[in-house]
Design a protein around this motif. Structure first.
Motif, PDB file in Angstrom:
ATOM      1  N   ILE A   5     -11.051 -46.896   2.475  1.00  0.00           N
ATOM      2  CA  ILE A   5     -11.572 -46.279   3.699  1.00  0.00           C
ATOM      3  C   ILE A   5     -12.893 -45.544   3.451  1.00  0.00           C
ATOM      4  O   ILE A   5     -13.726 -45.438   4.321  1.00  0.00           O
ATOM      5  CB  ILE A   5     -10.525 -45.329   4.324  1.00  0.00           C
ATOM      6  CG1 ILE A   5     -10.987 -44.834   5.700  1.00  0.00           C
ATOM      7  CG2 ILE A   5     -10.199 -44.191   3.413  1.00  0.00           C
ATOM      8  CD1 ILE A   5      -9.959 -43.998   6.435  1.00  0.00           C
ATOM      9  N   LEU A  46      -3.442 -41.718   6.737  1.00  0.00           N
ATOM     10  CA  LEU A  46      -4.672 -42.174   7.386  1.00  0.00           C
ATOM     11  C   LEU A  46      -4.412 -42.340   8.875  1.00  0.00           C
ATOM     12  O   LEU A  46      -3.850 -43.323   9.321  1.00  0.00           O
ATOM     13  CB  LEU A  46      -5.153 -43.479   6.753  1.00  0.00           C
ATOM     14  CG  LEU A  46      -5.548 -43.366   5.280  1.00  0.00           C
ATOM     15  CD1 LEU A  46      -5.921 -44.721   4.717  1.00  0.00           C
ATOM     16  CD2 LEU A  46      -6.678 -42.382   5.110  1.00  0.00           C
ATOM     17  N   PRO A  48      -5.702 -42.281  13.042  1.00  0.00           N
ATOM     18  CA  PRO A  48      -6.870 -42.803  13.761  1.00  0.00           C
ATOM     19  C   PRO A  48      -8.070 -41.855  13.689  1.00  0.00           C
ATOM     20  O   PRO A  48      -9.211 -42.301  13.561  1.00  0.00           O
ATOM     21  CB  PRO A  48      -6.368 -42.954  15.199  1.00  0.00           C
ATOM     22  CG  PRO A  48      -4.901 -43.192  15.041  1.00  0.00           C
ATOM     23  CD  PRO A  48      -4.490 -42.347  13.862  1.00  0.00           C
ATOM     24  N   ARG A  50      -8.877 -39.857  11.229  1.00  0.00           N
ATOM     25  CA  ARG A  50      -9.513 -39.976   9.908  1.00  0.00           C
ATOM     26  C   ARG A  50     -10.343 -41.246   9.820  1.00  0.00           C
ATOM     27  O   ARG A  50     -11.421 -41.256   9.236  1.00  0.00           O
ATOM     28  CB  ARG A  50      -8.469 -39.937   8.807  1.00  0.00           C
ATOM     29  CG  ARG A  50      -7.884 -38.537   8.692  1.00  0.00           C
ATOM     30  CD  ARG A  50      -7.165 -38.324   7.454  1.00  0.00           C
ATOM     31  NE  ARG A  50      -8.021 -38.625   6.310  1.00  0.00           N
ATOM     32  CZ  ARG A  50      -7.757 -38.232   5.100  1.00  0.00           C
ATOM     33  NH1 ARG A  50      -6.699 -37.518   4.872  1.00  0.00           N
ATOM     34  NH2 ARG A  50      -8.536 -38.547   4.095  1.00  0.00           N
ATOM     35  N   TYR A  51      -9.823 -42.346  10.380  1.00  0.00           N
ATOM     36  CA  TYR A  51     -10.598 -43.590  10.387  1.00  0.00           C
ATOM     37  C   TYR A  51     -11.889 -43.407  11.177  1.00  0.00           C
ATOM     38  O   TYR A  51     -12.959 -43.825  10.746  1.00  0.00           O
ATOM     39  CB  TYR A  51      -9.792 -44.749  10.975  1.00  0.00           C
ATOM     40  CG  TYR A  51      -8.883 -45.412   9.969  1.00  0.00           C
ATOM     41  CD1 TYR A  51      -9.393 -46.249   8.988  1.00  0.00           C
ATOM     42  CD2 TYR A  51      -7.514 -45.201   9.998  1.00  0.00           C
ATOM     43  CE1 TYR A  51      -8.579 -46.854   8.054  1.00  0.00           C
ATOM     44  CE2 TYR A  51      -6.675 -45.803   9.079  1.00  0.00           C
ATOM     45  CZ  TYR A  51      -7.209 -46.625   8.105  1.00  0.00           C
ATOM     46  OH  TYR A  51      -6.404 -47.220   7.194  1.00  0.00           O
ATOM     47  N   GLU A  54     -14.407 -41.453   9.195  1.00  0.00           N
ATOM     48  CA  GLU A  54     -15.041 -42.233   8.129  1.00  0.00           C
ATOM     49  C   GLU A  54     -16.004 -43.275   8.680  1.00  0.00           C
ATOM     50  O   GLU A  54     -17.036 -43.555   8.066  1.00  0.00           O
ATOM     51  CB  GLU A  54     -13.989 -42.883   7.235  1.00  0.00           C
ATOM     52  CG  GLU A  54     -13.316 -41.890   6.321  1.00  0.00           C
ATOM     53  CD  GLU A  54     -14.319 -41.029   5.542  1.00  0.00           C
ATOM     54  OE1 GLU A  54     -15.264 -41.573   4.937  1.00  0.00           O
ATOM     55  OE2 GLU A  54     -14.149 -39.806   5.553  1.00  0.00           O
ATOM     56  N   ILE A  55     -15.689 -43.844   9.834  1.00  0.00           N
ATOM     57  CA  ILE A  55     -16.629 -44.773  10.463  1.00  0.00           C
ATOM     58  C   ILE A  55     -17.914 -44.035  10.821  1.00  0.00           C
ATOM     59  O   ILE A  55     -19.025 -44.512  10.563  1.00  0.00           O
ATOM     60  CB  ILE A  55     -16.002 -45.437  11.708  1.00  0.00           C
ATOM     61  CG1 ILE A  55     -14.890 -46.392  11.283  1.00  0.00           C
ATOM     62  CG2 ILE A  55     -17.059 -46.161  12.538  1.00  0.00           C
ATOM     63  CD1 ILE A  55     -14.023 -46.879  12.425  1.00  0.00           C
TER      64      ILE A  55
END
Length: 73
Positions: A5, A46, A48, A50-51, A54-55
Motif C-alpha cells: 500500500i 487497512l 478505506p 487508510r487506502y 495513501e492514494i
C-alpha cells in the motif's frame, strides 16, 4: 521494504529526494505485511480511509516529483 500500500508514495519520494539530485538507483519492494511483521506485533487494519490517505499521498508525491523534473520538448 514496505507494505504494498505504501510503495507508490515511498518510491516517488525516494526518486525525488535521492535519485534526481544524487543519481542514486532506487528499488522499492512491497512485501506481505503479515509475513514480514515481527512475532506478536499486529499489522494495522487497512481501512478505506487508510487506502484513500495513501492514494492521496502517492498523488502528491508524484506531483512533487513531476514539478522537480525539467520540462521536455
Amino acid at each position: 521494504m514496505t507494505a504494498p500500500i505504501y510503495v507508490p508514495f515511498q518510491h516517488c519520494d525516494a526518486l525525488r529526494t535521492l535519485a534526481v539530485p544524487y543519481g542514486c538507483g532506487i528499488d522499492t519492494v512491497g512485501v506481505d505485511p503479515a509475513s514480514a511483521a515481527p512475532a506478536g506485533i499486529p499489522e494495522p487494519t487497512l481501512t478505506p480511509g487508510r487506502y484513500l490517505q495513501e492514494i492521496r499521498s502517492a498523488i502528491r508525491a508524484m506531483r512533487a516529483l513531476h514539478d522537480l523534473l525539467p520540462p521536455t520538448a
